[in-house]
Design an enzyme around this catalytic site. Sequence first.
Site, PDB file in Angstrom:
ATOM      1  N   SER A  77       1.107  -1.246   0.047  1.00 51.03           N
ATOM      2  CA  SER A  77       0.001  -0.042   0.071  1.00 51.03           C
ATOM      3  C   SER A  77       0.926   1.478   0.057  1.00 51.03           C
ATOM      4  CB  SER A  77      -0.869   0.119   1.336  1.00 51.03           C
ATOM      5  OG  SER A  77      -1.737  -1.124   1.298  1.00 51.03           O
ATOM      6  N   GLY A  81      -6.108  -5.432  -3.173  1.00 51.56           N
ATOM      7  CA  GLY A  81      -6.741  -4.602  -2.070  1.00 51.56           C
ATOM      8  C   GLY A  81      -5.707  -3.556  -1.493  1.00 51.56           C
ATOM      9  N   ASP A  82      -4.453  -4.358  -1.517  1.00 45.11           N
ATOM     10  CA  ASP A  82      -3.221  -3.282  -1.107  1.00 45.11           C
ATOM     11  C   ASP A  82      -3.207  -1.975  -1.853  1.00 45.11           C
ATOM     12  OD1 ASP A  82      -2.797  -5.585   0.583  1.00 45.11           O
ATOM     13  OD2 ASP A  82      -0.953  -6.117  -0.805  1.00 45.11           O
ATOM     14  N   ALA A  83      -3.266  -2.148  -3.078  1.00 45.20           N
ATOM     15  CA  ALA A  83      -3.247  -1.227  -4.233  1.00 45.20           C
ATOM     16  C   ALA A  83      -4.358   0.019  -3.958  1.00 45.20           C
ATOM     17  CB  ALA A  83      -3.135  -1.625  -5.637  1.00 45.20           C
TER      18      ALA A  83
END
Length: 344
Positions: free
Chosen positions: A70, A298-300
């Site tokens: 992230s 999801g991290d991105a």
Amino acid sequence: MASGSYEGVLLGMGNPLLDISAVVNEAFLAKYDLKPGNSILAEEKHLPMYDELGSKGNTEYIAGGATQNSIRVAQWMLQIPGATSFIGCIGKDKFGEEMKNNAQTAGVNAHYYEDASAPTGTCAVCVVGGERSLVANLSAANCYKCEHLKRPENWTLVEKAKYIYIAGFFLTVSPDSIQLAAEHAAATNKVFMMNLSAPFICEFFRDAQEKAFPYVDYIFGNETEARTFAKVRGWETENVEEIALKISQLPKASGTHKRITVITQGCDPVVVADDGKVKTFPVILLPKEKLVDTNGAGDAFVGGFLSQLVQEKSIDECVRAACYAANVIIQRSGCTYPEKPDFN
């Protein structure tokens, strides 16, 4: 804000894992008893696999781990040198050096705690026919100590940051460090953010999660995690919008910021609960043939969101950037991105 005033604006703390990604064959999966599309923690029998993957000609090494992903994506979206920092634990080894180089290339100011007693944490990404099988070996990432955070050269990153983000996975490693950062954020009116991260965190690390929760100003997660969070608390609903609202209304340690809940649902709309109201935002749909892998999506998403949040943009803009970043990452191998973002 001039770019100088963005220096260290965003800090991430978490488990740094080096993704070791290689195309393998069915025999390789069979040898290590792996299933395509699966994600597991490494057992004894998997340990020789990491060197074997590393010896393949097509191996990619990508600095990974949820929080670090992230932060790297936020840094990429911002394109402002030194805007982001990261803290976590690596080993004193070749993979640790690889991690340091990777963070530096990404423009992230990483202060790693180096533990000589354990190897750098790795995640094997075994690719067969576009399908991935993930095997995480936390190793050194599991050894992070609060003492490292308290050292002046590291605590200065906390003091400099205006926004602090920690994935839920770090609750299994150093809840003390989370508490320290959370209390600092509340005392100084900074923005403290976490992620539900995985159903097992919501189920088996509930106590640590509950302790941190009053400090959380933004909570991220996906629909499965949100439903698990609700289930362990006996909320009799599967409705993601309802759950998001209830999460946003849980007690807070400081009244400076109201809690905002952001829940993704794959290709279904993003749910945002803010100030007693729920809004939904459609995601950018991708034709199936363009999908490479959802590893790191999801991290991105969080990284894209944070890149606008630290610039004090509206929630609508934050979600738009989050969807853009996730869309870029799922069209590539692992959590990687082109040289420059095309977001405006």
